[in-house]
Scaffold this active site. Structure first.
Site, short mmCIF file in Angstrom:
data_model
loop_
_atom_site.label_atom_id
_atom_site.label_comp_id
_atom_site.label_asym_id
_atom_site.label_seq_id
_atom_site.Cartn_x
_atom_site.Cartn_y
_atom_site.Cartn_z
N TYR A 1 7.32 -11.42 4.45
CA TYR A 1 6.15 -10.86 3.75
C TYR A 1 5.38 -11.84 2.46
CZ TYR A 1 2.95 -7.13 2.20
OH TYR A 1 2.57 -6.62 0.86
N LYS B 1 3.75 -12.43 8.18
CA LYS B 1 3.00 -11.54 6.93
C LYS B 1 2.10 -12.35 6.17
CE LYS B 1 1.71 -6.90 5.47
NZ LYS B 1 0.91 -8.05 4.43
N THR C 1 1.20 -1.06 0.32
CA THR C 1 -0.09 0.22 0.08
C THR C 1 0.72 1.41 0.44
OG1 THR C 1 -1.69 -0.98 1.37
CG2 THR C 1 -2.16 1.29 1.25
#
Length: 296
Positions: free
Chosen positions: A134, A162, A46
């Site tokens: 990630y 994550k 993001t």
């Protein structure tokens, strides 16, 4: 840094040439600090880290550290195509005052598990900060197996993952299988806002959230309910946000949060090209959902 609770991921406002608007970034970060989020994820997907050069990434981290003053732990994305570049981004983040780094296996040539393991082990050795895995196959086109996450959890410095949240019916089994293999204290967290509530209720430690990066207050309510074991309240709060989840699914969370940040007057920045802003009819939908949900 505790890898639990709400980790809020804001956009990184920048001009069309990729120069970060640090004043706008600091406004976004102040909202998150005031809401007392558990951590902030700077330069995630993001935060469009892949569209920013090294100097601008470092400027963003420096601005964040200056604004937060240590009040909120700062997790910084350091993904890069080359391992040596990822190391340099990590070292920059450390020097600027970050608390941890988030590493995605960015690739052009598809990577093998052996290559990804060595990539992470090299970065963990070279960067004196905790490393969060990630796992974002939607952008990297690499999916971590449970076996690879378990192996990486044994690497000194690799402390959390994550993961994309699975469907509600699968989350308990997936979480249990992963937790059975990783080292004690290794944090298992989830992204994918419209699925993350069930992942938290199943025992996930952290929610790495896009909407939390702009509208932290309702997400903090939801996370507190989930962590208190109040499943009914957490599900009620999540259901209330369904119109926003529908927009995310239809148009991508990135485009929607840029439009929402513009509507709030926090920034006039657009997503980096070639990503185009939402067209006017969809922007009006975003505004209507924000009004209906009381998001401000």
């Amino acid at each position: 840094m505790q890898f639990q609770g709400l980790s809020a991921f804001p956009i990184t406002p920048a001009d069309p040439q990729g120069h970060v608007d640090t004043a706008a970034l600091r406004r976004l970060l102040r909202r998150l600090a005031d809401a007392e989020v558990d951590s902030i994820g700077l330069l995630g997907s993001t935060g469009t880290y892949a569209y920013l050069n090294r100097a601008e990434r470092r400027r963003a981290v420096e601005a964040a550290v200056a604004e937060l003053g240590g009040a909120v732990p700062l997790l910084v994305g350091i993904g890069a195509l080359r391992t040596d570049d990822a190391v340099r981004h990590g070292q920059d983040a450390k020097a600027a005052g970050a608390d941890a780094v988030l590493l995605a296996p960015v690739s052009y040539t598809p990577l093998t598990e052996a290559e990804v393991f060595e990539h992470f082990a090299t970065v963990a050795r070279a960067v004196d900060l905790p490393v969060v895995i990630y796992n974002n196959p939607g952008t990297t086109h690499f999916t971590f197996s449970n076996e690879l996450i378990v192996r990486l959890s044994q690497v000194p410095g690799v402390v959390a993952v994550k993961n994309p949240a699975p469907d509600a019916a699968a989350v308990k089994a997936e979480l249990a299988a992963l937790r059975a293999g990783v080292k004690p204290g290794f944090s298992i967290g989830y992204s994918g806002d419209w699925k993350a509530t069930e992942a938290l209720l199943a025992g996930g430690e952290a929610w790495y959230s896009v909407v939390g990066g702009l509208f932290p207050a309702p997400l903090m309510q939801l996370v507190r309910a989930a962590r208190a074991g109040d499943a009914a309240e957490a599900r009620r709060l999540n259901a209330a946000l369904q119109p926003l989840w529908d927009l995310f699914i239809a148009h991508s969370s990135l485009r929607v949060v840029y439009a929402a940040a513009n509507l709030l007057g926090l920034t006039d920045a657009a997503p980096p090209r070639p990503i185009l802003p939402l067209d006017e009819p969809v922007k009006r939908q975003v505004a209507e959902v924000m009004r209906a949900l009381g998001l401000r």
